[in-house]
Design a protein around this motif. Structure first.
Motif, short mmCIF file in Angstrom:
data_model
loop_
_atom_site.label_atom_id
_atom_site.label_comp_id
_atom_site.label_asym_id
_atom_site.label_seq_id
_atom_site.Cartn_x
_atom_site.Cartn_y
_atom_site.Cartn_z
N UNK A 164 0.96 -1.25 0.07
CA UNK A 164 0.07 0.06 -0.02
C UNK A 164 0.93 1.16 0.05
N UNK A 165 0.64 2.26 -0.71
CA UNK A 165 1.34 3.46 -0.88
C UNK A 165 1.16 4.36 0.30
N UNK A 166 -0.44 4.51 0.73
CA UNK A 166 -0.74 5.47 1.85
C UNK A 166 -0.08 4.49 3.07
N UNK A 167 0.90 4.70 3.73
CA UNK A 167 1.00 4.15 4.81
C UNK A 167 0.25 4.40 6.09
N UNK A 168 0.02 3.16 6.69
CA UNK A 168 -0.92 3.24 8.07
C UNK A 168 -0.02 2.67 9.24
#
Length: 831
Positions: free
Chosen positions: A529-533
């Motif tokens: 996933x590009x948008x890190x969590x």
């Protein structure tokens, strides 16, 4: 999955008094069934239409002695009823010897110009924005709604089966559906009463829920959310009506002339208003359409009564029948207002006539309309609390006054029946099994603890080999203000234990102020996933996939600790502030190195990153609906957009953190319902990293080496094939819901659904970051020279549960071990 299990539960653990009941089949001279034939009680406006197989059922609270059966091209037949209940009738129609003179129906383009029914339709379109509450500046009304679920098609064989041994008392009071004529047993009932306020000038509407009463399984959030999502509001004047995540063409739609056949059938007085009766039925099979009829005023061209029944050939799973009735009240010469809305759904594994299933029924009654009371805009912005405990504890006096339609004897008995069932061990066993399958957790009530998730107990990857995992969470109820959750895992190849733990506390219900934190020490497939969590319990399917494409050895040891505050100052707008500390290293250094140049290291190279970050995240989800008011809420719709803006600041030196950097990321995901042409899902992601960082902190274009179809990934990319510090991606996926396949005779009956997708990624990697990561043993490539792109064609609804996608790589075919083609798939229970 939860929807399917909910239906399965009722299906496997399965007299409002009326005066006249008729049912049977209508056939022609050869014995073939006649679909869409019209059946009506003589000298009334009460009627129905036969289904695709020529069958019908009709009942009335009034006593009638005669029915009329008619269809275009056949002689109308008048049948005298010998008794009040007449089942299994076989009615044969004779072909008409004379051509109809009253109504001439043409086919093709001519019928759209000369058909009198379509001329009336055009006047309905012209007037539809002037009818109902739209005619007034402001409006308000009372709304009473009851949602009920019933076990249907109950016979002696079912009652005497081993499944219900000891539960025979359930079937002492059975009723008969006035729509289908099948016996049923009420199992679940939810009532609500609210006041609606609206302003057409400022386009605002507000609902104040004053009472809510739930019988049956009120403590099960999954069931409650399912019911909420199942019965969303609709307007018959809209071009498309959405049910079960699908758009059905409305018979009042401007595109209806291309979808339906219309026949002007009759005209008569209803409530002292002269009305026309129009019958409609679909031009083609397998499309998302209805059959039925409606009565429309000859002056205002407002609908007085309408019924809609989904055809059995419609491309929809697990639903055998959908039947809708709406009645409108005549206020004066020019105002028709919705009075009653009734919807019945028959859920079943099979569409065969005798198959058992579950009725889902919603009845909504509207009353006490008032108009043109001006209120300030702030009135509509101030939301009431639908979860106020007082709403759920109204006494019998409140409900006696609030019920705009009284409960019948069977509905009233649901409360007593469920209280009794919950004390029966056998029923509790059935309920517990289905609850475990639906939620993935085993409930231990005496400890207020859930064990699970059972679906993540076993896994496999190249670093751990076979892996076992066991977790648990606190659970006092669906509206818990705090929740603790954790797991332990063990890999039999690396012989190491892993763990994860999280805690969440709701500090203020009104502002949704939540404090959360936790720690996870595990092996993970990053870069999916590009948008890190910073989800300390999250785990991607790629981390434990049993089967992968190519070597799945680019795994990372992660030790992550987080601390966050989240608040929702405005509905559906969340602000999250927090910090995280990560330690990252390769789980398989020989195959996948995370080495980078480090002048402070004795060897000049480091293979482990310690990093402290501060994060600010803004999340906006307009249109999102949730249920519950605890620290964890359940979503009840997925047709809302999601906008996310994330800012990360890496702080060097604090807790021995290694890097100073800044990262800004934006993502926008939007589903689009394209009328009758299906559903388009789109997503855009943008991001940039400022500063020099190692590979473990860069942005990886999400590859997918599993055999599962995962949205927002690139199935023909390997993990870490493209690495960037500046990126932009676009994903488009359209599901036609069988719109194209329904036109192909060979494929029509299979109810397959076609899916197409296209996706692209562009990115850059600075020379400074390439130099910093020079010791890495994998190539560092960014799709800068040209946009990397892929496209796919998919077939869904195979055997009603399987989807297969054929994925093609558009370029960068010279990359090492590039995969030009791949097949992925997924399982799921979708309507």
């Amino acid at each position: 999955m939860k929807r399917f299990l909910f239906i399965f539960f009722f299906s496997s653990c399965f007299f409002a008094f009326s005066q006249t009941k008729v049912g049977g089949i209508v056939i022609d001279e050869t014995g073939s069934p006649i679909a869409f034939a019209n059946i009506i009680f003589k000298d009334s406006s009460e009627g129905t239409i036969t289904n695709d197989n020529g069958r019908f059922y009709l009942e009335s609270d009034e006593t009638y002695s005669t029915i009329l059966v008619s269809f275009i091209g056949y002689e109308t037949k008048e049948i005298v009823l010998d008794q009040k209940v007449n089942y299994n009738m076989e009615i044969a129609l004779q072909e008409s010897a004379e051509q109809l003179k009253e109504v001439i129906v043409y086919t093709g383009k001519q019928s759209k110009k000369n058909n009198p029914a379509i001329e009336i339709l055009k006047k309905i379109w012209a007037k539809k924005r002037e009818n109902g509450v739209r005619k007034f500046k402001q409006y308000q009304y009372d709304k009473y709604e009851k949602v009920e679920f019933d076990l249907n098609t109950i016979d002696s064989a079912l009652i005497k089966s081993k499944l219900f041994k000891g539960l025979e008392f359930m079937f002492e009071d059975l009723d008969t559906s006035r729509i289908t004529g099948k016996t049923y047993l009420p199992m679940f009932l939810n009532e609500s009463f609210s006041k609606i306020y609206g302003d057409n000038i400022i386009d605002e509407e507000k609902e104040d829920v004053l009472g809510n009463k739930n019988s049956g399984f009120s403590g099960n959030q999954a069931i409650t959310a399912f019911v909420e999502d199942l019965y969303s509001d609709y307007d018959i004047y809209d071009n498309y009506l959405k049910f079960f995540d699908k758009s059905f063409t409305s018979p009042l739609s401007k595109t209806g002339v291309d979808t339906y056949n219309y026949v002007l059938s009759d005209s008569t007085f209803i409530d002292n208003k002269w009305c026309y009766n129009i019958i409609y039925y679909p031009r083609r099979k397998n499309e998302l359409t209805f059959k039925g009829d409606f009565w429309v005023s000859d002056t205002t061209y407002a609908i007085k009564k309408i019924n809609l029944q989904v055809t059995k050939s419609a491309n929809i799973n697990w639903v055998k029948e959908i039947y809708i009735e709406q009645d409108f009240d005549v206020v004066n010469d020019s105002v028709f207002l919705l009075k009653r809305d009734y919807m019945l759904s028959d859920f079943s594994f099979s569409k065969k006539e005798k198959s058992r299933g579950v009725y889902g029924k919603r009845t909504t009654v509207f009353d006490n309309y008032k108009f043109d009371t001006n209120r300030p805009e702030e009135f509509y912005k101030a939301e009431s609390d639908p979860y106020d405990p007082r709403v759920f504890s109204r006494d019998s006096t409140f409900w006696k006054n609030a019920r705009l339609e009284t409960l019948n004897e069977d509905e009233s008995g649901i409360f007593k029946l469920l209280d009794t069932l919950k004390t029966v061990p056998k029923f509790r066993t059935y309920y517990d099994i289905v609850s475990i399958l639906g939620s993935g957790y085993i409930e231990i009530d005496k400890w207020n603890l859930d064990i699970g998730n059972i679906y993540s107990v076993l896994g496999f990857n190249d670093a751990e080999g076979t892996r076992v995992r066991l977790g648990a969470r606190t659970y006092f109820g669906q509206n818990d203000t705090w929740r603790l959750e954790g797991y332990m895992a063990y890999g039999f190849t690396d012989k190491k234990a892993k763990h994860g733990f999280s805690a969440k506390f709701l500090l203020d219900r009104k502002s949704r102020l939540i404090f959360s934190g936790g720690n996870r020490r595990d092996i993970e497939q990053l870069g999916l996933s590009l948008t890190s969590t910073n989800d300390v319990l999250g785990r991607s399917i790629a981390s434990s996939s049993l089967v992968t494409v190519g070597a799945n050895d680019r795994l990372t040891n992660i030790n992550l600790s987080t601390l966050n505050f989240e608040v929702e100052p405005v509905k559906n707008f969340r602000v999250r502030l927090g910090g995280s500390f990560r330690t990252l290293s390769s789980a398989l250094p020989d195959a996948f190195g995370l080495d980078y140049l480090d002048p402070e290291s004795p060897s000049g190279i480091s293979s482990e990153v310690k990093q402290f970050d501060l994060n600010t995240t803004l999340i906006y989800t307009p249109g999102k609906r949730t249920i519950g008011y605890g620290v964890e809420r359940a979503n009840i719709n997925d047709d809302h957009s999601t906008l996310l803006l994330n800012y990360t600041k890496g702080v060097r030196g604090f807790l021995e953190s290694d890097f100073d950097y800044e990262k800004i990321q934006f993502s926008y995901r939007q589903p689009w319902q394209i009328g009758g042409f299906g559903r388009l899902t789109s997503s855009v992601e943008l991001g940039k990293t400022f500063g020099e960082v190692p590979l473990s902190l860069l942005s990886v274009v999400p590859g997918n080496q599993t055999l599962f179809t995962l949205y927002n990934t690139f199935p023909n990319l390997d993990f870490y094939e493209f690495v960037t510090d500046t990126y932009a991606t676009l994903h488009l996926e359209h599901n036609f819901n069988g719109r194209l396949f329904s036109r192909i005779p060979v494929l029509r009956k299979l109810n397959l659904r076609e899916i197409v997708g296209i996706r692209g990624a562009w990115g850059q990697l600075s020379d400074e970051n390439i130099a910093l990561n020079a010791p890495s043993n994998i190539p560092l490539i960014a799709p800068e020279d040209q946009i990397y792109w892929e496209y796919s064609f998919g077939i869904g609804n195979i055997f009603k549960i399987l989807r297969i996608d054929f994925n093609f790589r558009g370029n960068y075919l010279d990359n090492p071990d590039a995969r030009p083609f791949g097949i992925t798939g997924t399982f799921g229970f979708n309507f």
